[in-house]
Write a protein that holds these residues in place. Structure first.
Motif, PDB file in Angstrom:
ATOM      1  N   VAL A  22      25.526  50.396  36.296  1.00  0.00           N
ATOM      2  CA  VAL A  22      25.948  49.078  36.796  1.00  0.00           C
ATOM      3  C   VAL A  22      27.131  48.559  35.994  1.00  0.00           C
ATOM      4  CG1 VAL A  22      25.259  46.660  37.009  1.00  0.00           C
ATOM      5  CG2 VAL A  22      23.705  48.469  37.730  1.00  0.00           C
ATOM      6  N   GLY A  23      27.060  48.709  34.669  1.00  0.00           N
ATOM      7  CA  GLY A  23      28.162  48.242  33.828  1.00  0.00           C
ATOM      8  C   GLY A  23      29.475  48.921  34.162  1.00  0.00           C
ATOM      9  N   VAL A  24      29.426  50.226  34.356  1.00  0.00           N
ATOM     10  CA  VAL A  24      30.637  50.969  34.723  1.00  0.00           C
ATOM     11  C   VAL A  24      31.162  50.505  36.076  1.00  0.00           C
ATOM     12  CG1 VAL A  24      31.522  53.246  35.336  1.00  0.00           C
ATOM     13  CG2 VAL A  24      30.063  52.982  33.330  1.00  0.00           C
ATOM     14  N   ALA A  25      30.225  50.300  37.032  1.00  0.00           N
ATOM     15  CA  ALA A  25      30.646  49.849  38.368  1.00  0.00           C
ATOM     16  C   ALA A  25      31.274  48.463  38.315  1.00  0.00           C
ATOM     17  CB  ALA A  25      29.443  49.850  39.315  1.00  0.00           C
ATOM     18  N   VAL A  26      30.661  47.566  37.552  1.00  0.00           N
ATOM     19  CA  VAL A  26      31.190  46.198  37.454  1.00  0.00           C
ATOM     20  C   VAL A  26      32.568  46.194  36.793  1.00  0.00           C
ATOM     21  CG1 VAL A  26      30.869  43.962  36.341  1.00  0.00           C
ATOM     22  CG2 VAL A  26      28.942  45.079  37.463  1.00  0.00           C
ATOM     23  N   MET A  27      32.700  46.912  35.686  1.00  0.00           N
ATOM     24  CA  MET A  27      33.990  46.971  35.006  1.00  0.00           C
ATOM     25  C   MET A  27      35.043  47.663  35.883  1.00  0.00           C
ATOM     26  SD  MET A  27      33.690  45.370  32.149  1.00  0.00           S
ATOM     27  CE  MET A  27      32.532  44.275  32.971  1.00  0.00           C
ATOM     28  N   GLY A  28      34.603  48.703  36.611  1.00  0.00           N
ATOM     29  CA  GLY A  28      35.528  49.387  37.520  1.00  0.00           C
ATOM     30  C   GLY A  28      36.012  48.476  38.627  1.00  0.00           C
ATOM     31  N   ARG A  29      35.086  47.657  39.132  1.00  0.00           N
ATOM     32  CA  ARG A  29      35.475  46.714  40.181  1.00  0.00           C
ATOM     33  C   ARG A  29      36.470  45.701  39.663  1.00  0.00           C
ATOM     34  NH1 ARG A  29      32.235  41.655  42.294  1.00  0.00           N
ATOM     35  NH2 ARG A  29      33.378  41.177  44.198  1.00  0.00           N
ATOM     36  N   PHE A  30      36.216  45.163  38.459  1.00  0.00           N
ATOM     37  CA  PHE A  30      37.151  44.204  37.887  1.00  0.00           C
ATOM     38  C   PHE A  30      38.539  44.830  37.731  1.00  0.00           C
ATOM     39  CE2 PHE A  30      33.526  41.783  35.649  1.00  0.00           C
ATOM     40  CZ  PHE A  30      33.394  40.959  36.756  1.00  0.00           C
ATOM     41  N   GLY A  31      38.572  46.038  37.192  1.00  0.00           N
ATOM     42  CA  GLY A  31      39.853  46.714  36.998  1.00  0.00           C
ATOM     43  C   GLY A  31      40.567  46.960  38.309  1.00  0.00           C
ATOM     44  N   MET A  32      39.822  47.414  39.316  1.00  0.00           N
ATOM     45  CA  MET A  32      40.425  47.691  40.627  1.00  0.00           C
ATOM     46  C   MET A  32      40.951  46.408  41.260  1.00  0.00           C
ATOM     47  SD  MET A  32      38.643  49.485  43.971  1.00  0.00           S
ATOM     48  CE  MET A  32      38.163  50.907  43.009  1.00  0.00           C
ATOM     49  N   MET A  33      40.169  45.325  41.161  1.00  0.00           N
ATOM     50  CA  MET A  33      40.608  44.053  41.750  1.00  0.00           C
ATOM     51  C   MET A  33      41.893  43.560  41.103  1.00  0.00           C
ATOM     52  SD  MET A  33      37.366  41.611  42.717  1.00  0.00           S
ATOM     53  CE  MET A  33      36.930  41.345  41.015  1.00  0.00           C
ATOM     54  N   LEU A  34      41.961  43.622  39.773  1.00  0.00           N
ATOM     55  CA  LEU A  34      43.146  43.123  39.085  1.00  0.00           C
ATOM     56  C   LEU A  34      44.392  43.909  39.476  1.00  0.00           C
ATOM     57  CD1 LEU A  34      41.772  42.400  35.497  1.00  0.00           C
ATOM     58  CD2 LEU A  34      42.491  40.732  37.212  1.00  0.00           C
ATOM     59  N   ILE A  35      44.265  45.217  39.472  1.00  0.00           N
ATOM     60  CA  ILE A  35      45.417  46.072  39.770  1.00  0.00           C
ATOM     61  C   ILE A  35      45.880  45.880  41.211  1.00  0.00           C
ATOM     62  CG2 ILE A  35      46.198  48.456  39.991  1.00  0.00           C
ATOM     63  CD1 ILE A  35      44.307  49.141  37.651  1.00  0.00           C
ATOM     64  N   LEU A  36      44.938  45.967  42.164  1.00  0.00           N
ATOM     65  CA  LEU A  36      45.310  45.894  43.568  1.00  0.00           C
ATOM     66  C   LEU A  36      45.695  44.475  43.985  1.00  0.00           C
ATOM     67  CD1 LEU A  36      42.719  48.328  45.188  1.00  0.00           C
ATOM     68  CD2 LEU A  36      45.077  48.765  44.485  1.00  0.00           C
ATOM     69  N   ALA A  37      45.054  43.461  43.381  1.00  0.00           N
ATOM     70  CA  ALA A  37      45.420  42.088  43.714  1.00  0.00           C
ATOM     71  C   ALA A  37      46.845  41.795  43.278  1.00  0.00           C
ATOM     72  CB  ALA A  37      44.449  41.109  43.065  1.00  0.00           C
ATOM     73  N   ARG A  38      47.209  42.270  42.108  1.00  0.00           N
ATOM     74  CA  ARG A  38      48.574  42.063  41.645  1.00  0.00           C
ATOM     75  C   ARG A  38      49.568  42.768  42.570  1.00  0.00           C
ATOM     76  NH1 ARG A  38      51.946  40.788  37.588  1.00  0.00           N
ATOM     77  NH2 ARG A  38      53.652  42.202  37.072  1.00  0.00           N
ATOM     78  N   ARG A  39      49.240  43.982  42.961  1.00  0.00           N
ATOM     79  CA  ARG A  39      50.131  44.722  43.857  1.00  0.00           C
ATOM     80  C   ARG A  39      50.246  44.017  45.208  1.00  0.00           C
ATOM     81  NH1 ARG A  39      49.188  51.012  45.789  1.00  0.00           N
ATOM     82  NH2 ARG A  39      51.023  51.169  47.150  1.00  0.00           N
ATOM     83  N   HIS A  40      49.110  43.513  45.715  1.00  0.00           N
ATOM     84  CA  HIS A  40      49.110  42.801  46.992  1.00  0.00           C
ATOM     85  C   HIS A  40      49.979  41.547  46.909  1.00  0.00           C
ATOM     86  CE1 HIS A  40      47.510  39.995  50.034  1.00  0.00           C
ATOM     87  NE2 HIS A  40      47.211  41.079  50.742  1.00  0.00           N
TER      88      HIS A  40
END
Length: 777
Positions: free
Chosen positions: A382-400
């Motif tokens: 769960v911790g890996v999934a949560v941290m992965g989601r945060f990282g993915m959101m930050l990267i893709l949100a900035r690109r968007h």
């Protein structure tokens, strides 16, 4: 404006429940026992973790915790006596180990690494040992204790949690002893009368704090065992010093202390064979503590018999035999509370309720020993999934954000044609006027279709009156019998005059430029639907602020990510736009699920249409103002999402461009919106567990670190949406209270999903406090 076609049923008349309503009632009835079962399982999990934490209280080495304490209340014969303390007849009596005799004792076990090696050495040299066991360790490793007893060794109590009993209450002392007895009963089917206090040494170290404890235990039938020769192996001084320190002077007998647990014991394992061989070569014999007591009692009996024989030589034979028999009977001593002779072997066979309670304890610990490590693995995932989601959101949100806000970015030629705005309404008397007033300021040409879904509060009349007072000739009010939100939306789509339809809730207000911004992506012919940027209007309360943070961070930041991945899962009911032909192509809004917005969004993906997010099209909605209403809303959302995902499960095998949602979106939604949130409470549970049983400071720092990462993501989301940062001050409290409620909502939704029940469109209480956008910015 037009008047409604169908007429509603007369007020006050009770109509028969529909098939859907009957199914909902049955589902609700099924949920009650399952909710209770879920709460019981949650309680059981909590108990298991508390038990595991209690058992894992770390066992330390036998370092002395008190020095120089007064011993004025302790009898001199005890302070200067042997290492074995009994209370025969209520009087303190000490026993010394006979010369050239060793009572080999071990503390702090059992340990799965070191104790079996010690047992193997004792078996090899045919030497018995007396093991003073920690109850928590006994309950964790019952098989070792069973082997220990079967091998002929003796066991004693070393408390349950290795606590210094000198400063504990009588209740705590009794609990420590009783719990360890239960553990022994469950592990090996025995109880014991031997006791050694943690951090004890020789009898001359007994002080005024510990003496009452020994007296109490003595009165309860326990024999307290001390040390007169200490190997100090816990210091790990080296094999030669351990052997030297464990050797008594001359031919003296000794109660010798080693450790089979409580730390790294490799030096003890190496020293023990050398020690046994050396002492045997010196003519020493090895026995248990009970063996020492029996030898001393046998010596006393022989001495008494000789004295009695000398005194009775002048008496007749029959009288002499009777007197001798009485004296021998008196020497066998008093019995313990159970009527068992304390002077015999220390073990007692466990029977009755003690045996069954002991076995239950061992079984519960076995469950805890399996459950907690399994949950730990889940926590890592769960911790890996949560941290992965945060990282993915930050990267893709900035690109968007950078992609959509470039100067030259355009969807195509400006969309300037009129569109239809559909407003489904059910008892929206508090909000409908504000909604129409906001639409009256639209900078884009629109027609407005208010679909009154059988309201009983005069929503239709209020809508007509508001339209007239605002001079709006582009408003149509359609009345229908109460059939639910999907039916209302479908009625609006069928009645729409234009190719693009905008759907909004009856408690939502638009900014003047919202519709124009929302429809611009339709310049791309591949776009079938557009999700707008929903904002919480009533954010000045605690609950409203929590939802505001969730909307900005959890919803809109997610939508940026899903937009770039071309797998948007949901167009919010508060603000969304559709090509009319696309809606009709997929059969309109479905009544199969409670999340009609998620349902149609997935259907559009599967039909080959593109769904995008338009951040500049903002709508202000009235969020639930109470915890009860919030629960009702989120419960419907969560359950409806699960229904929609299950309905479209075959999207996982869709081919071509239309299968992108099944390949990318479906796994992400299941992982991030269902699986991860369901198991996310593990983070909080283990945080509390660690604070109580492991390291409070480290656990607190870890929790603060996770909170810091979440704050970073939220702050970035607020930056992208140009929101005020002051609301983030509520985020720590949100993590402690609001998030836990969302966990329970999701669990409740999962239980409902298992029943297969259905619920109707639920109406939340509105206040109408969200006015025009200018008043809520």
């Amino acid at each position: 404006m037009t008047t409604p076609t169908p007429t509603p049923s007369p007020r006050g008349r009770r109509r028969a429940p529909t098939r859907i309503e009957r199914a909902a009632g049955k589902a609700a009835a099924l949920q009650r026992p399952r909710v209770i079962l879920a709460l019981l399982l949650l309680l059981a999990l909590t108990c298991v973790m508390l038990l595991d934490g209690y058992l894992r209280a770390e066992v330390g080495g036998d370092e002395r915790v008190r020095t120089g304490a007064s011993s004025s209340k302790v009898p001199d014969k005890v302070l200067n006596g042997g290492p074995i303390l009994t209370f025969r007849g209520g009087q303190a009596t000490t026993v010394s180990v006979p010369s050239k005799t060793i009572a080999l004792t071990f503390d702090d076990g059992p340990n799965p690494t070191w104790t079996p090696q010690v047992l193997a050495i004792l078996r090899k040299y045919d030497v018995p040992g007396t093991f003073f066991l920690v109850g928590s360790m006994v309950s964790r490793y019952p098989g070792i204790v069973k082997t220990m007893v079967q091998q002929g060794n003796e066991v004693g109590i070393h408390t349950f949690t290795h606590v210094d009993l000198s400063y504990q209450s009588d209740a705590r002392v009794s609990r420590e002893m009783e719990q360890t007895q239960l553990a022994l009963a469950g592990a090996a089917g025995i109880t014991t009368t031997l006791f050694r206090a943690p951090y004890s040494s020789e009898t001359d170290a007994i002080d005024n704090y510990s003496w009452p404890v020994y007296k109490k235990l003595g009165q309860d039938g326990y024999t307290s065992v001390f040390v007169d020769t200490d190997s100090d192996d816990w210091k790990k001084p080296g094999v030669s010093k351990i052997v030297k320190w464990a050797t008594p002077k001359g031919t003296k007998g000794a109660s010798v202390l080693f450790h089979d647990a409580g730390g790294e014991r490799s030096q003890t394992i190496k020293a023990l064979p050398q020690y046994i061989e050396m002492m045997k070569a010196k003519g020493y014999t090895f026995t248990t503590v009970s063996g020492v007591i029996e030898k001393q009692r046998a010596t006393e009996r022989k001495q008494t018999e000789r004295e009695q024989a000398q005194q009775d030589q002048a008496q007749q034979g029959q009288a002499q035999r009777e007197q001798t028999g009485n004296a021998a009977a008196g020497l066998r001593g008093t019995t313990d509370g159970n009527g068992t002779d304390r002077l015999q072997a220390a073990h007692r066979k466990a029977t009755g309720i003690t045996l069954y309670e002991g076995k239950a304890l061992i079984a519960a610990v076995a469950v805890a020993e399996w459950t907690v490590p399994a949950l730990s693995v889940g926590l890592v995932v769960v911790g890996v999934a949560v941290m992965g989601r945060f990282g993915m959101m930050l990267i893709l949100a900035r690109r968007h954000f950078r992609q959509r806000n470039r100067r030259r970015f355009a969807w195509g030629p400006p969309v300037a044609g009129p569109v239809s705005v559909i407003v489904p309404a059910y008892n929206e008397k508090e909000c409908i006027a504000n909604t129409l007033e906001s639409l009256a300021r639209s900078t884009h040409p629109i027609e407005i279709i208010v679909v009154d879904d059988g309201s009983t509060d005069g929503t239709s009349e209020i809508a007509r009156s508001a339209a007239e007072s605002l001079g709006m000739s582009n408003v149509r009010v359609i009345r229908q019998e109460n059939a639910g939100k999907p039916a209302a939306l479908n009625n609006g789509v069928r009645s729409a005059s234009h190719d693009i339809v905008v759907m909004m809730d009856g408690d939502t207000v638009f900014e003047p430029d919202t519709v124009r911004q929302l429809v611009q992506p339709f310049a791309d012919p591949e776009v079938g639907a557009v999700a707008g940027n929903a904002k919480v209007g009533n954010r000045d309360t605690v609950i409203g602020a929590w939802q505001h943070i969730e909307y900005v961070m959890g919803f809109n930041l997610d939508r940026r990510m899903y937009d770039l991945l071309r797998c948007m899962p949901t167009i919010p009911g508060a603000i969304g736009a559709f090509r009319r032909e696309a809606v009709l192509q997929v059969g309109g809004m479905s009544e199969d699920t409670l999340a009609e917005d998620t349902d149609i969004t997935i259907a559009l993906h599967r039909a080959g249409w593109r769904v995008v997010y338009q951040e500049h099209a903002r709508a202000w909605t009235e969020a639930p103002g109470s915890l009860k209403q919030l629960w009702s809303q989120r419960y419907r959302w969560s359950y409806g999402t699960m229904q929609a995902l299950w309905k479209h499960r075959k999207s996982l095998t869709d081919k071509g461009p239309s299968g992108r949602f099944g390949r990318v979106g479906m796994p992400l939604v299941v992982i991030f919106q269902i699986v991860t949130p369901v198991f996310a409470p593990l983070i909080d549970v283990f945080t509390v567990y660690s604070m109580i049983f492991v390291d409070f400071r480290a656990a607190l720092y870890a929790w603060l670190a996770v909170l810091g990462i979440q704050l970073l993501c939220a702050a970035y989301a607020f930056h992208l949406d140009r929101e005020k940062y002051r609301y983030l001050l509520m985020m720590p409290l949100q993590q402690l209270a609001y998030r836990q409620m969302m966990y329970l909502v999701l669990i409740h939704s999962c239980i409902t999903a298992l029943t297969g029940g259905r619920l109707r469109w639920q109406k939340l209480k509105r206040t109408g406090e969200v006015g025009t956008p200018a008043g809520v910015s």
